[in-house]
Scaffold this motif. Sequence first.
Motif, short mmCIF file in Angstrom:
data_model
loop_
_atom_site.label_atom_id
_atom_site.label_comp_id
_atom_site.label_asym_id
_atom_site.label_seq_id
_atom_site.Cartn_x
_atom_site.Cartn_y
_atom_site.Cartn_z
N GLU A 95 0.84 -1.21 0.00
CA GLU A 95 0.00 0.00 0.00
C GLU A 95 0.87 1.25 0.00
O GLU A 95 0.57 2.21 -0.71
CB GLU A 95 -0.93 0.01 1.21
N GLN A 98 2.46 1.59 -3.48
CA GLN A 98 1.45 2.01 -4.46
C GLN A 98 1.09 3.48 -4.29
O GLN A 98 0.99 4.22 -5.27
CB GLN A 98 0.21 1.14 -4.37
N GLU A 102 1.90 6.31 -7.02
CA GLU A 102 0.74 7.06 -7.53
C GLU A 102 0.97 8.56 -7.40
O GLU A 102 0.55 9.33 -8.25
CB GLU A 102 -0.53 6.64 -6.78
N CYS A 109 5.10 2.84 -15.28
CA CYS A 109 4.37 1.64 -15.71
C CYS A 109 5.20 0.44 -15.25
O CYS A 109 6.39 0.38 -15.52
CB CYS A 109 4.25 1.67 -17.24
N ASP A 112 5.17 -7.19 -15.63
CA ASP A 112 5.59 -8.47 -15.05
C ASP A 112 6.60 -9.12 -15.99
O ASP A 112 7.01 -8.52 -16.99
CB ASP A 112 4.38 -9.38 -14.76
N ILE A 118 1.19 -4.40 -15.11
CA ILE A 118 0.51 -4.79 -13.88
C ILE A 118 0.16 -3.59 -13.01
O ILE A 118 -0.65 -3.71 -12.10
CB ILE A 118 1.31 -5.83 -13.07
N ALA A 119 0.77 -2.44 -13.28
CA ALA A 119 0.43 -1.24 -12.52
C ALA A 119 0.90 0.00 -13.28
O ALA A 119 1.92 -0.04 -13.97
CB ALA A 119 1.09 -1.27 -11.15
N ASN A 121 0.73 4.56 -12.79
CA ASN A 121 0.35 5.63 -11.87
C ASN A 121 -0.47 6.69 -12.59
O ASN A 121 -0.72 6.61 -13.80
CB ASN A 121 1.57 6.22 -11.17
N ARG A 125 -1.30 7.39 -16.64
CA ARG A 125 -2.66 7.42 -17.22
C ARG A 125 -2.93 8.74 -17.93
O ARG A 125 -3.52 8.76 -19.00
CB ARG A 125 -3.70 7.15 -16.12
N GLU A 151 -3.46 -1.56 -17.17
CA GLU A 151 -3.23 -2.83 -16.51
C GLU A 151 -3.83 -3.99 -17.29
O GLU A 151 -4.94 -3.89 -17.81
CB GLU A 151 -3.81 -2.81 -15.08
N ARG A 179 10.47 -8.14 -13.00
CA ARG A 179 9.56 -7.01 -13.26
C ARG A 179 10.36 -5.87 -13.84
O ARG A 179 11.53 -5.70 -13.55
CB ARG A 179 8.88 -6.54 -11.98
N THR A 181 10.12 -1.57 -14.56
CA THR A 181 9.41 -0.33 -14.36
C THR A 181 9.84 0.60 -15.47
O THR A 181 11.04 0.79 -15.70
CB THR A 181 9.74 0.29 -12.99
#
Length: 184
Positions: A95, A98, A102, A109, A112, A118-119, A121, A125, A151, A179, A181
């Motif tokens: 949490e 994230q 965010e 971005c 995986d 998979i995520a 921010n 977006r 995602e 992973r 990023t």
Amino acid sequence: MTGYICDEAVGQNTRIHKSGVHSAVFYKDLWETLGSGRSWQDEITNGRKDGTLYQEDMRITPVRDSESRITCSIAIKKEVTNQRKDEEATRNALEFAQSTIEALSSRICVLDEQGTIIAVNRAWRQFVRDNRQPDSNTHPSDSDDHNEFVEGVSYIAICEHTGGTGATEAGNPQSRSSRHTISV
């Protein structure tokens, strides 16, 4: 696990482990289930002799005699206190990560090992919304449901399809760890 030696526990009611965490309804359900001849299974918080609490996954099964009367029960227990603490620490760390990602102004971005997003921010977006090329089937006022870089989508496949600059690096298995990023 409980702190009681055998001589202290044998013959005692299981109430000696009662933690005060569970309601009377919880115990009523447990005893009604066993009294009906069914097994009961749940996670329970109990108390040790020194007053500290511990969590255990427990299954209790009634035992019947030759005339099908319930004579006693057998409990199979597994202490899960440390496992639950570890799970909570992992949830808290996730949490925190994230919410930190965010809040960043960099566009981020996370992929995986297969290159699936998979995520992302908020900045990512917004970048996608601002730079999306509408296709002939999409009206510019359409919602974000048509965004490609969200995602669950394969970043590598999109880059290869569009000829994007990240396609070669993202598609190279040697350049991928578990992973990735991407920050643009």
